[in-house]
Design an enzyme around this catalytic site. Sequence first.
Site, PDB file in Angstrom:
ATOM      1  N   LYS A  71     -36.550  -6.703  77.139  1.00 20.17           N
ATOM      2  CA  LYS A  71     -37.826  -7.299  77.535  1.00 20.17           C
ATOM      3  C   LYS A  71     -37.928  -7.151  79.041  1.00 20.17           C
ATOM      4  O   LYS A  71     -37.183  -7.782  79.800  1.00 20.17           O
ATOM      5  CB  LYS A  71     -37.916  -8.769  77.123  1.00 20.17           C
ATOM      6  CG  LYS A  71     -39.277  -9.351  77.486  1.00 20.17           C
ATOM      7  CD  LYS A  71     -39.328 -10.852  77.419  1.00 20.17           C
ATOM      8  CE  LYS A  71     -40.507 -11.332  78.242  1.00 20.17           C
ATOM      9  NZ  LYS A  71     -40.500 -12.788  78.441  1.00 20.17           N
ATOM     10  N   ALA A 110     -41.227 -20.034  74.902  1.00 25.19           N
ATOM     11  CA  ALA A 110     -39.965 -20.716  75.192  1.00 25.19           C
ATOM     12  C   ALA A 110     -40.239 -22.159  75.591  1.00 25.19           C
ATOM     13  O   ALA A 110     -39.975 -23.090  74.826  1.00 25.19           O
ATOM     14  CB  ALA A 110     -39.193 -19.979  76.290  1.00 25.19           C
TER      15      ALA A 110
END
Lengths: 81, 272
Positions: free
Chosen positions: B108, B217
């Site tokens: 990522k 998150a």
Amino acid sequence: MTSINITFNSQQVQVQTGTSLREFVSTQIGKDLDAESRAVDGSKLGVAAAVNGGVIPRSAWNATVLENGYSVELVTAAQGG
Amino acid sequence: MENNEVTELDVNTDPFVVAGRTLSSRLILGTGGATSLSTLERALTISGTELTTVAIRHFSAAGAGNVYELLQRNNVIALPNTAGCFTARDAILTAQLAREALATDWIKLEVIADEHTLLPDPLELYSATEQLVADGFNVFAYTNDDPALAQRLQDAGVAAIMPAGAPIGSGLGILNPHNISTIVARAQVPVILDAGVGTASDAALAMELGCDAVLLASAVTRAHNAPLMAAAMRDAVRAGRAARLAGRIPRRDTALASSPSEGMMQTLVGEF
């Protein structure tokens, strides 16, 4: 036994002259590593090493001998993202 | 989805394929911000995620391998990120270390412009993308919600486009739904909404807009009850995906009665 100074993860540390990256990482992570730097106990290491800003593949750890003034970074997965 | 026989979505009826792998969950969690590993583990389990981001940081004997072992124990795939990198050079080194440490070519890619916004630096991001794709990485590119940049990243060969809904950790939701829709409409690779999700409706909206998955998150790890929010996000992603495939009704300026006008009692009709 003579020793050299290296920078390890931003800290100054002393290691014995002639220490290989394989031996150094083995001590840090507390696992015995074979000549190809695989864990003798079969576990995954989950770490990677860079010396002087360049990644050293695990297969080259044994042949990489630390020298005075080297910068060694050892990284692993941490919480993030 | 025209087929009225499909009334439940699962990995067979609606597989999520990214970088050649089929995942059963369209929710991707990040591990940052969790107050404890046990809370994180419960949230991960309840969320049903199969893919979770981790950062690459200095090894310390005290915290040796905790997150890595947690993911392995739960059969969750680790998606390493380059969080904290401000230049293509740093991001590439981090990606190479991640590949070595975690034995994955998935990365990522985050190349941040500044600490204040944490928004991607488009030029460094594009440069890093080109180099990492050439080096064999599957690049999951965290990008601005800019359709033109998303197109360029796609042309450069990314595995997935990950536009920000809003700045990282802001919980502001999806600030420009139209841009996200435009990115989705032109994408040949999966679009994963990344950053900005604050609550379940944000995740559902991302899926309704046509995103293939959602990465979040803070919304879970910093929630008062992280495992419960993980469950909410799991359900929101599923609901949003189902709504997208089911096909929403068009918006209208005027009302449209859902009850029939035929068969009204004569006495009542006269009153209107």
